[in-house]
Scaffold this motif. Structure first.
Motif, PDB file in Angstrom:
ATOM      1  N   HIS A   1      -6.734  -6.972  -4.465  1.00  0.00           N
ATOM      2  CA  HIS A   1      -6.022  -7.269  -3.227  1.00  0.00           C
ATOM      3  C   HIS A   1      -6.716  -8.482  -2.619  1.00  0.00           C
ATOM      4  O   HIS A   1      -7.904  -8.396  -2.289  1.00  0.00           O
ATOM      5  CB  HIS A   1      -6.115  -6.110  -2.242  1.00  0.00           C
TER       6      HIS A   1
ATOM      7  N   HIS B   1     -10.936  -5.434  -3.185  1.00  0.00           N
ATOM      8  CA  HIS B   1     -10.376  -6.087  -2.002  1.00  0.00           C
ATOM      9  C   HIS B   1     -11.254  -7.296  -1.688  1.00  0.00           C
ATOM     10  O   HIS B   1     -12.456  -7.139  -1.488  1.00  0.00           O
ATOM     11  CB  HIS B   1     -10.365  -5.132  -0.803  1.00  0.00           C
TER      12      HIS B   1
ATOM     13  N   HIS C   1       0.830  -1.209   0.000  1.00  0.00           N
ATOM     14  CA  HIS C   1       0.000   0.000   0.000  1.00  0.00           C
ATOM     15  C   HIS C   1       0.869   1.265   0.000  1.00  0.00           C
ATOM     16  O   HIS C   1       0.450   2.307  -0.499  1.00  0.00           O
ATOM     17  CB  HIS C   1      -0.973  -0.006   1.185  1.00  0.00           C
TER      18      HIS C   1
ATOM     19  N   GLU D   1       1.387   1.864  -3.588  1.00  0.00           N
ATOM     20  CA  GLU D   1       0.177   2.383  -4.234  1.00  0.00           C
ATOM     21  C   GLU D   1       0.040   3.885  -3.969  1.00  0.00           C
ATOM     22  O   GLU D   1      -0.274   4.666  -4.863  1.00  0.00           O
ATOM     23  CB  GLU D   1      -1.061   1.645  -3.704  1.00  0.00           C
ATOM     24  N   HIS D   2       0.300   4.257  -2.729  1.00  0.00           N
ATOM     25  CA  HIS D   2       0.164   5.663  -2.355  1.00  0.00           C
ATOM     26  C   HIS D   2       1.195   6.517  -3.083  1.00  0.00           C
ATOM     27  O   HIS D   2       0.893   7.599  -3.604  1.00  0.00           O
ATOM     28  CB  HIS D   2       0.336   5.787  -0.838  1.00  0.00           C
TER      29      HIS D   2
ATOM     30  N   CYS E   1      -1.441  -9.660  -4.588  1.00  0.00           N
ATOM     31  CA  CYS E   1      -1.993  -8.621  -5.452  1.00  0.00           C
ATOM     32  C   CYS E   1      -1.966  -9.097  -6.893  1.00  0.00           C
ATOM     33  O   CYS E   1      -1.035  -9.799  -7.318  1.00  0.00           O
ATOM     34  CB  CYS E   1      -1.190  -7.325  -5.323  1.00  0.00           C
TER      35      CYS E   1
END
Lengths: 417, 1004
Positions: free
Chosen positions: B282, B170, A312, A315-316, B258
């Motif tokens: 995800h 997700h 993540h 991703e950010h 992922c």
């Protein structure tokens, strides 16, 4: 005498089918004793060994590396080189380093591909602007090249940045250090290794330090996976593992280790000719000579010694990247990786003696150690050789956490009421 | 230019839809293909084998593979905003009107000027650039590096923003199966039948994997029919989800994986407006079954890169699955049995076979079968050289024993060379999951060792070859995964019947000798895309690069866009051989995400533009917009910066707003300030420890300004906290610091003082705050709150009252950030706008003027009030700010101990002072550094810097706040601010309070 590298020797060796190239460094077994042992065969450790030999004539030196040299943060960073730090102490150290960078390929006889394409630090709000301009003023008085660019200036210097006023955090301007840029990270480790080796330094890979021998408060040797080594001086330069090693000598360092990730795109033809960094939108991006876009962002929040982070975060950072560079959206991420950075509470490094006589520590470079490699090695070698801090290293001693003489480079907290 | 369609197709067969012809363009030429083709198969079906140029030497290259491991056939797809570089033609599905161009060739693929590099290739060996281009530096800067940069890179970035959208999903599941080949389908069936929630993800357009190009039968059915039946069954299971065109690219901790699903790419650009182009999945799975197959290894022999050289498995795939006649005369060069599948495919398609060259002296039953079918098999022989430029034209075959070539051999002409050096299980995801691979000496490949997570590998990715064994392993893995996730009894379904195929072991032939010593005639490519040769690996080892990681970095082997899928193991084996070590001693490089490259856009998803970071606005925001306010970003908040009237610039607007507050009445929307409810038995004690001053003795209904420090004694945040009840405080923070402060409070409560009974709740969004400020503020409040005693005795400074204001229940705090008589009216957020409107209406007769942050900053600076982040930067103590009055000597608080440290207690620290520029009209730039004397060469010693600077209409002149070394001792002295362009501004150091030193305005 080490074989020189040049267009001529390349040509000559080409004609002899490259069969006469020598090893760039030896692979010796450890000797029973050395004058100085450097723990950690990354850029900073190798540079330290190189300058110990070159500047101080101390050649009976071993560099002990638990894995392969340059395999830690030296080979895992985003290769940015700059010196535009706010505080006098930092600016002096990083500028010293940048000056060494500028002569490094010639000094090492190894092309480290210093690429001074300019580093821009973007400002996205009025607080950013105020702090950026403050840094420009300070840099100039400290002899560090620095310019303030307004939004139009940013667009001119890097035409592919989205400078539209309609984005979430518009670009209000940037500082520019034209002498900043990138360098080829692996070549730095290899160049220093070759240079140190040529001066007699033993570079010993796959040799992990497991403990320190201390007698009467002074270092007398190190224990390693390849046996005990006697020495009266040890320089620990182990980045994310500094605190683990120091603990083996009974020293608790003010360091926290975090994962820091980076990534590259597939190689594309040149499209991005400088380094762009943004703290507010939070990404930094350059393009390597090979054509890969190289980018990174902030640390993963948790403490870790594993050289990987969470997706993540990437991703950010990618959202931040596309906010600044919308034309990159259809490009693809080729590789990701992580390193372990050791961070001091004031975000400045440690270049220091310790309570154990003969034990020196070089670390705490956090997310920005690569640029410091030559300067760090240079002043640390001096500190070890003379047993007293180099003037540029003195402010970065461990006792600043006792005296309070911190060098807080978190960048001013850009917060307003 | 148009070429005849499908001139190189088999008469029938394959999984292409011959009833749906498509046309496409490659390098400006229009060709035909069919639905079901990839761009690679369609090009090959048109006889186009030259499809790319290599990275360094610009060697002509053809299609090597039929999948994700393709190193050569990279194309730039489409044009304009939707163009995309470096796509593998082997994975691009053909659609009508597709436009592709080759990359890295100029002016054209057939006549590429970069090929001149081949002439110099003798000098352009691994790492040559580290050895030259060093002096003079200016040539490196201006000539060499720009040239290298231009030569490097493959395709081009788009020049326009991406018109497509991306999204994210997700999901949780019981069993995630990666790969829908025989093992994956079997696992999904076995798991799905138990009722477990199963997700099956597969990177191809169609499920089936190797079965789609297999001639084998399962339970008596042709392989593709068995696949169809399996898919039908999976579709009938409600808890099973099958996702095609979905590449699992990353395997993270705790079975978090992922994947990218390509939803519209196969339809052509812009075909589905509004539909996301790609989707990032995800997945958190209880169990994972990896069934990712294996990659065939090329053989490393001299000039093994000519167009027409292809993996044997790819040959079988193109012939059987895509109906492509790859050539008219093939040679097959192999070390193992698997290439005989290509022999069968070629025979069935009627493509001529010149010979099979098998390195094994005794190649076993498959070779015998080929011979029986009339194929010439040269056992114990190798291909020692190839001929041809833009297409292979022939090979030199030599006997080879113990790594030594026979002196003579024969030359075979051919236009296709199928090669197989054995198989490398696709252990990438297994390795990413932190599992360790081990070398299997019998199978000559790395296979998964012990699983590091709740995961099982099945089929070829586990080193299991042979269809029967693969299916059995897949079924067992699926049944077991479901059982471990709580479904089914773990019973393994019966394996479909498949024919036994007699097999012989493969040969470990990592580097095929050439006709001359290595590197002197022809190139033995290991990494095709990056042009890394066996010679380069030898050179790296000779130069002391012994770690596989060093060799990878020095030669760039395995670092191309295929991430070394075809090159890693060959490179490792050649290195091991060079160093005289066994392969497992040399190790393997770490596989990192992503398995295949991932589009930037899909990782960003919708988090772009406004969605990059939430925009926070107050309930009164619309009013500010209507009033023409300009806004400033403060953290995530939009705050009114100033409210210009027609024709006003910021300077004029601020001048008007600032005069209005000092002379009459102003109003500020202060709703963005952080607000934290602090409740509980120990709330007072807690605040005493957090703030530098005392809060436990604060009277109910009273307010107090507080500073908080970090452990190092440096000011961290500030704000007014009111006591609402015995166990109830209401804290305000800076706008940008609210979240940080709450984290800080929780950090201390949870880790340092868990014994304290205190609860912190953010109420920033729950309350709107309207600050009215100016000499007429009391009149206004009296009008609005007739029931509230507002006289100074009843409602003194630093107190709060609850009551009805404009008919709404409100909390009113008498505090001031401007130094004027001020009240902050707090109402629940849904009443914020109503209250604001009531204030504006009632204020009309007092000339009420809305003001923004710029005026607020000016007014507080006139009073010497600090702003966190402006007068402070994490290096400033309360004492540096001259705020000794707020630092308790009696009690302990966070940071107190640090304040007595030798450096922190130093007399000459930078401390807050005021500055008056000599020229009353000159506004010092904020951030300007201050020096003792004008001039001097760097490094020039600096005394401090300007923290805030304004022109004040109330003072009728400019003024500034600054942090200066030993500032209070320097009052009256002159300092200089050297500015860009060589100008220097002179200013006098003064006290940092410029107006109403006694505070009679705010206190009265």
């Amino acid at each position: 005498m080490k074989q020189r590298f040049s267009a001529f020797t390349l040509l000559r060796n080409g004609l002899s089918w490259h069969e006469n190239w020598q090893r760039q460094w030896r692979s010796p077994d450890p000797k029973p004793a050395y004058d100085v042992v450097i723990v950690g065969g990354g850029g900073h450790g190798l540079a330290t060994a190189y300058y110990l030999a070159k500047e101080h004539g101390i050649t009976n030196v071993a560099v002990l590396e638990k894995g392969w040299l340059g395999g830690g943060n030296t080979g895992r960073n985003t290769t940015i080189v700059r010196s535009n730090y706010l505080w006098d102490e930092s600016a002096a150290l990083y500028e010293h380093s940048l000056k060494l960078w500028e002569g490094l390929s010639a000094d090492l006889n190894y092309n480290v591909m210093l690429s001074q394409r300019g580093v821009m630090n973007l400002a996205h709000n009025l607080g950013d602007v105020r702090e950026a301009q403050r840094r420009v003023h300070a840099n100039r008085l400290n002899g560090v090249d620095a310019e303030w660019l307004d939004t139009a200036g940013v667009k001119e210097f890097c035409p592919i940045i989205n400078t539209s006023p309609d984005v979430r955090y518009p670009v209000l301007g940037a500082t520019l250090q034209r002498r900043g840029g990138t360098a080829r990270h692996d070549a730095v480790a290899w160049g220093y290794a070759r240079g140190a080796d040529a001066r007699g330094v033993d570079i010993i890979q796959n040799c992990e330090v497991t403990g320190f021998d201390i007698e009467g408060g002074a270092i007398v040797g190190v224990q390693t996976t390849r046996g005990a080594i006697r020495t009266s001086k040890v320089g620990v330069v182990a980045a994310g593992h500094n605190s683990v090693l120091a603990a083996k000598a009974g020293i608790r360092l003010p360091l926290q280790s975090h994962p820091l990730q980076a990534l590259v795109s597939e190689p594309i033809k040149p499209v991005h000719d400088c380094v762009v960094m943004s703290n507010t939108v939070h990404v930094y991006v350059s393009q390597s000579d090979k054509g890969e876009l190289v980018m990174g962002a902030g640390i993963d929040g948790y403490n870790s010694y594993a050289q990987r982070g969470s997706f993540h975060i990437i991703e950010h950072q990618m959202a931040a990247c596309l906010e600044l560079f919308p034309i990159f959206s259809r490009l693809r991420m080729l590789r990701t990786w992580g390193g372990i950075v050791d961070v001091c509470p004031d975000a400045s490094p440690l270049l220091t003696k310790t309570p154990v006589a003969g034990l020196f520590i070089n670390g705490g470079w956090g997310t920005g150690g690569f640029k410091a490699t030559p300067g760090s090695g240079h002043v640390f070698a001096h500190t070890i050789a003379r047993d007293e801090p180099h003037p540029l290293a003195a402010p970065f001693s461990l006792d600043r956490f006792t005296t309070g003489a911190l060098i807080d480079e978190h960048g001013a907290a850009a917060v307003a009421h | 230019m148009t070429k005849p369609m499908g001139s190189h197709r088999t008469a029938n067969g394959g999984r292409i839809d011959r009833s749906r012809p498509l046309s496409f363009m490659f390098d400006g030429v229009t060709y035909g293909g069919f639905a079901g083709d990839t761009l690679a198969s369609a090009l090959l079906a048109n006889g186009v084998h030259l499809v790319g140029r290599s990275f360094k030497y610009h060697r002509p290259r053809g299609v090597l593979t039929a999948g994700a491991d393709e190193p050569n056939a990279l194309v730039q797809l489409e044009r304009g905003a939707r163009t995309e570089p470096n796509l593998r033609a082997t994975q691009v599905e053909l659609y009508q009107g597709l436009v592709a161009t080759s990359v890295n060739a100029w002016p054209s693929l057939t006549h590429d000027l970069g090929a001149v590099n081949q002439l110099l290739s003798r000098f352009f060996v691994a790492g040559f650039y580290y050895k030259t281009f060093m002096r003079p530096k200016v040539l490196w800067d201006r000539v060499y590096e720009p040239f290298l940069r231009r030569m490097a890179g493959l395709g081009r970035a788009p020049e326009l923003p991406d018109p497509d959208i991306y999204d994210k999903m997700h999901v949780h599941c019981d069993v995630l199966v990666v790969g829908a080949g025989p093992a994956g389908l079997a696992a999904a069936l076995a798991a799905g039948r138990t009722g477990a929630r199963v997700i099956l993800m597969d990177e191809q357009a169609e499920a089936g994997g190797s079965l789609l190009s297999s001639a084998e039968s399962l339970d008596g059915k042709p392989a593709p029919d068995w696949v169809a039946d399996a898919l039908a069954e999976l579709a009938s299971l409600p808890a099973v989800r099958v996702l095609q065109r979905t590449s699992v690219f990353g395997y993270y901790d705790q079975n978090f994986l992922c994947a990218v699903e390509r939803r519209t790419d196969h339809l052509g650009p812009g075909a589905r407006p509004g539909l996301s182009r790609q989707r990032l999945w995800h997945v958190r799975a209880a169990r994972v079954v990896l069934a990712t197959g294996a990659h065939e290894r090329p053989l490393v022999f001299a000039d093994n890169d000519r167009p027409g050289v292809m993996q044997a498995s790819a040959v079988a795939t193109y012939v059987r699955r895509f109906g492509v006649r790859l050539g008219s005369r093939a040679v097959i060069f192999t070390t193992n049995d698997s290439a005989y599948d290509a022999v069968d495919a070629l025979l069935a398609a009627g493509i001529g076979i010149a010979a099979v060259v098998d390195s094994r002296p005794d190649p076993g039953p498959r070779a015998e079968a080929a011979r029986a079918a009339g194929v010439v098999v040269h056992a114990g022989c190798v291909v020692a050289a190839t001929h041809g430029t833009r297409r292979i034209t022939g090979v030199e075959v030599r006997g080879c024993e113990g790594g030594v070539l026979a002196p003579a051999g024969l030359r075979l002409s051919c236009d296709l060379l199928a090669i197989s050096g054995g198989w490398s299980p696709a252990v990438h995801l297994f390795s990413q999951s932190q599992g360790r691979v081990r070398w299997d000496e019998a199978k000559l490949c790395f296979v998964p060792g012990e699983a590091a997570q709740a995961q099982t590998s099945a089929g070829a990715c586990n080193g299991t070859f042979g269809l029967g064994a693969v299916l059995a392993e897949g079924l067992a893995a699926g049944a077991s995964a479901a059982h471990l996730a709580g479904f089914g009894d773990g019973a393994v379904p019966a394996t479909p019947a498949v024919a036994e195929v007699a097999a012989a072991p493969g040969d470990a032939l990592w580097l095929v000798p050439g006709l001359k010593p290595l590197g002197r005639a022809g190139k033995h490519f290991v990494d095709f895309q990056n042009d890394v040769t066996a010679f380069d690996i030898r050179l790296a080892a000779r130069e002391g690069f012994e770690s596989v990681e060093h060799v990878k970095r020095y030669t760039t082997n395995g670092m191309a866009t295929d991430q070394g899928k075809t090159s890693n193991v060959n490179g490792l084996a050649i290195l091991a051989d060079t160093l005289g070590r066994a392969i497992p001693e040399v190790g393997t490089t770490t596989f990192r995400a992503p398995y295949t490259p991932v589009t930037f856009g899909v990782m960003a998803g919708r988090d772009l533009g406004e969605m990059l970071d939430p925009v926070r606005t107050t309930p009164i925001h619309a009013w500010h917009v209507a009033r023409g306010a300009l806004f400033e970003d403060v953290g995530q908040w939009k705050r009114p910066w100033y409210f210009p009237l027609a024709g006003e610039d910021m300077h004029a607007a601020v001048r008007r707003e600032a005069k209005a507050v000092r002379d009459g009445l102003g109003v500020l929307d202060a709703s963005t300030l952080g607000k934290i409810e602090i409740r509980g038995r120990d709330a007072g004690v807690f605040l005493d420890r957090i703030y530098t001053n005392l809060f436990s003795k604060l009277g109910i209904g009273r307010c107090r300004y507080g500073l908080m420090c970090k452990e190092d004694g440096m000011v961290f945040d500030d704000g007014v906290t009111a006591r609402l009840g015995p166990d109830h405080y209401y804290m305000t923070t800076t706008t940008g610091g609210a979240a940080r402060v709450l984290d800080w409070l929780e950090d201390y409560l949870q880790t340092e003082w868990p014994d304290l009974e205190v609860y912190c709740t953010s109420v920033t969004e729950q309350w709107s705050t309207i600050a009215v400020s100016g000499p007429r503020a009391r009149d206004l409040l009296a009008d609005l709150a007739p029931g509230m005693a507002v006289d100074p005795e009843s409602f003194p400074f630093l107190s709060m009252r609850e009551g009805m204001v404009a008919g709404l229940a409100a909390r009113v705090f008498r505090i001031s950030f401007t130094g004027e008589l001020s009240y902050e009216i707090n109402v629940p957020s849904h009443l914020g706008l109503a209250m604001w409107q009531a204030v504006m209406a009632a204020g009309a007769r007092h000339g009420i003027t809305p003001y923004g942050t710029e005026t607020m900053h000016l007014l507080r600076a006139e009073k010497g009030f600090i702003i966190i982040g402006q007068e402070t930067d994490g290096t400033v103590t309360p004492l540096d700010l001259g705020m000794d009055w707020i630092v308790s000597k009696q009690k302990d608080f966070v940071g107190k101990r640090s304040l007595t440290r030798s450096d922190t207690a130093r007399a000459d620290r930078k401390r807050l002072v005021g500055l008056l520029p000599e020229d009353e009209g000159e506004v010092l730039p904020e951030g300007a550094q201050l020096v003792e004397m004008a001039g001097g060469t760097p490094p020039v010693p600096m005394l401090g810097h300007v923290t805030s600077s304004y022109w004040s209409p109330n003072l009728g002149r400019s003024f500034a706040l600054a942090l200066i070394k030993g500032g209070p001792e320097r009052l009256g002295q002159i300092v200089f601010a050297p500015l860009a362009g060589g100008r220097t501004v002179k200013a006098r150091i003064v006290e940092p309070v410029f107006l109403d030193r006694e505070g009679s305005r705010q206190n009265g």
